[in-house]
Design a protein around this motif. Structure first.
Motif, PDB file in Angstrom:
ATOM      1  N   GLN A  20       1.054 -12.016   7.803  1.00 29.23           N
ATOM      2  CA  GLN A  20       1.007 -11.250   7.400  1.00 29.23           C
ATOM      3  C   GLN A  20       0.653 -10.598   6.184  1.00 29.23           C
ATOM      4  O   GLN A  20       0.175 -10.330   5.173  1.00 29.23           O
ATOM      5  CB  GLN A  20       2.081  -9.905   7.465  1.00 29.23           C
ATOM      6  N   PRO A  21       1.575 -11.053   4.947  1.00 27.91           N
ATOM      7  CA  PRO A  21       0.991 -11.234   3.361  1.00 27.91           C
ATOM      8  C   PRO A  21      -0.523 -11.540   3.175  1.00 27.91           C
ATOM      9  O   PRO A  21      -0.548 -12.364   2.102  1.00 27.91           O
ATOM     10  CB  PRO A  21       1.845 -11.919   2.838  1.00 27.91           C
ATOM     11  N   ILE A  22      -0.169 -13.013   4.032  1.00 26.06           N
ATOM     12  CA  ILE A  22      -1.516 -13.862   3.684  1.00 26.06           C
ATOM     13  C   ILE A  22      -2.943 -13.484   4.549  1.00 26.06           C
ATOM     14  O   ILE A  22      -4.133 -13.202   4.129  1.00 26.06           O
ATOM     15  CB  ILE A  22      -1.428 -15.652   4.825  1.00 26.06           C
ATOM     16  N   LEU A  23      -2.844 -11.924   6.071  1.00 23.59           N
ATOM     17  CA  LEU A  23      -3.876 -11.530   6.605  1.00 23.59           C
ATOM     18  C   LEU A  23      -3.943 -10.214   5.271  1.00 23.59           C
ATOM     19  O   LEU A  23      -5.487 -10.581   4.563  1.00 23.59           O
ATOM     20  CB  LEU A  23      -3.134 -11.147   7.519  1.00 23.59           C
ATOM     21  N   PHE A  49       0.991  -5.697  -1.990  1.00 22.37           N
ATOM     22  CA  PHE A  49       1.337  -5.716   0.073  1.00 22.37           C
ATOM     23  C   PHE A  49       2.292  -4.835   0.623  1.00 22.37           C
ATOM     24  O   PHE A  49       2.395  -3.759   1.855  1.00 22.37           O
ATOM     25  CB  PHE A  49       1.252  -7.141   0.180  1.00 22.37           C
ATOM     26  N   ALA A  50       3.050  -4.514  -0.772  1.00 18.62           N
ATOM     27  CA  ALA A  50       4.440  -3.618  -0.160  1.00 18.62           C
ATOM     28  C   ALA A  50       4.175  -2.184   0.104  1.00 18.62           C
ATOM     29  O   ALA A  50       4.090  -0.980   1.217  1.00 18.62           O
ATOM     30  CB  ALA A  50       5.089  -3.223  -1.854  1.00 18.62           C
ATOM     31  N   LEU A  51       2.775  -1.815  -0.398  1.00 22.77           N
ATOM     32  CA  LEU A  51       1.421  -0.367   0.245  1.00 22.77           C
ATOM     33  C   LEU A  51       1.310  -0.118   0.869  1.00 22.77           C
ATOM     34  O   LEU A  51       1.918   0.711   2.081  1.00 22.77           O
ATOM     35  CB  LEU A  51       0.032  -0.126  -0.992  1.00 22.77           C
ATOM     36  N   THR A  52       1.100  -1.056   2.265  1.00 28.77           N
ATOM     37  CA  THR A  52       1.231  -1.548   3.426  1.00 28.77           C
ATOM     38  C   THR A  52       2.420  -1.682   3.939  1.00 28.77           C
ATOM     39  O   THR A  52       2.757  -0.836   5.075  1.00 28.77           O
ATOM     40  CB  THR A  52       0.679  -2.736   4.294  1.00 28.77           C
TER      41      THR A  52
END
Length: 262
Positions: A20-23, A49-52
């Motif tokens: 997920q963080p890679i995407l 990424f935290a905002l997702t």
């Protein structure tokens, strides 16, 4: 609106794998050569990424009946990174309504999310919910009254919104031409959070910093960005941070923006 101010929105734990963080990194503009953003063996997770992970919080307020999610706009976003997110694992968050401002024809709800890794605030502009006699709230920050200290270009991809929505925000406005037309847009638009995060990659590079070293970020979403648009980003030094605004042609799309890197 006093019944909403301070409203507890609960807690949630979100678990994710390193895919997920890679995407996410790919969706906001990282390339295959950015190995520490896209290769699991070297992975550094972008703080944005935290905002997702925290998108559930503003959605919870809409579900509670504070405003109509179909007409409410994401007005501004703030993020403070406290420590690096893990490559994979679980993040526990708690959320509440920090403030409700009265803009006359609309209300602005501020949703605050807290975790051990970050603090984030969504400002949500809700038409038809103002006029309750409350405080208008602070004015947006203005950039310095001087020529920019620098500028950079961010080229968005025609497929960027389609990719970014796989991170959780699947609002039809970002993929379906008919939904976009219903919202008054000629075609699907970029997610504001995708645009804001995409700027941080070249902004970090321009300062000799790494985008994963972002510690503070905020910005106001002034106008829509369409996938494929080229952004011009003007910057002003405001040590230890950088102020910036982004425009497409002569139309400002992100204003009152600020970023700081460790």
């Amino acid at each position: 609106m006093s019944e909403w101010r301070g409203r507890d929105l609960g807690t949630k734990t979100v678990t994710y794998e390193d895919t997920q963080p890679i995407l996410y990194a790919l969706a906001v503009g990282a390339g295959a050569s950015d190995l520490d953003l896209v290769f699991e063996e070297r992975l550094r997770v972008l703080p944005t990424f935290a905002l997702t992970l925290a998108q559930w919080a503003p959605d919870a307020l809409a579900s509670a009946g504070a405003f109509d999610a179909r007409t409410t706009l994401h007005g501004m976003q703030r993020l403070r990174a406290l420590k690096p997110l893990p490559r994979s694992g679980s993040v526990e968050m708690k959320a509440h309504v920090a403030e409700v401002w009265d803009k006359g024809s609309a209300a602005v709800f501020e949703v605050a999310v807290e975790s051990d890794y970050f603090e984030a605030t969504w400002s949500l502009f809700a038409p038809g919910r103002g006029g309750f006699g409350g405080d208008r709230g602070p004015s947006a920050r203005r950039h310095p009254d001087r020529e920019p200290d620098g500028s950079l270009t961010v080229q968005t991809s025609p497929d960027q919104a389609a990719l970014y929505r796989l991170l959780g925000d699947r609002h039809h406005l970002h993929i379906d031409p008919e939904a976009a037309k219903t919202a008054g847009m000629p075609r699907p638009i970029m997610h504001g959070l995708c645009t804001l995060a995409a700027i941080t990659l070249p902004l970090a590079s321009s300062q000799g910093a790494h985008p994963a070293d972002l510690t503070e970020l905020e910005g106001r979403f002034a106008a829509p960005v369409f996938p494929g648009d080229e952004l011009r980003v003007d910057t002003w030094k405001d040590a230890p941070a950088t102020l910036f605004e982004a425009a497409v042609d002569d139309r400002t799309v992100i204003s009152a923006a600020r970023a700081r890197f460790a």
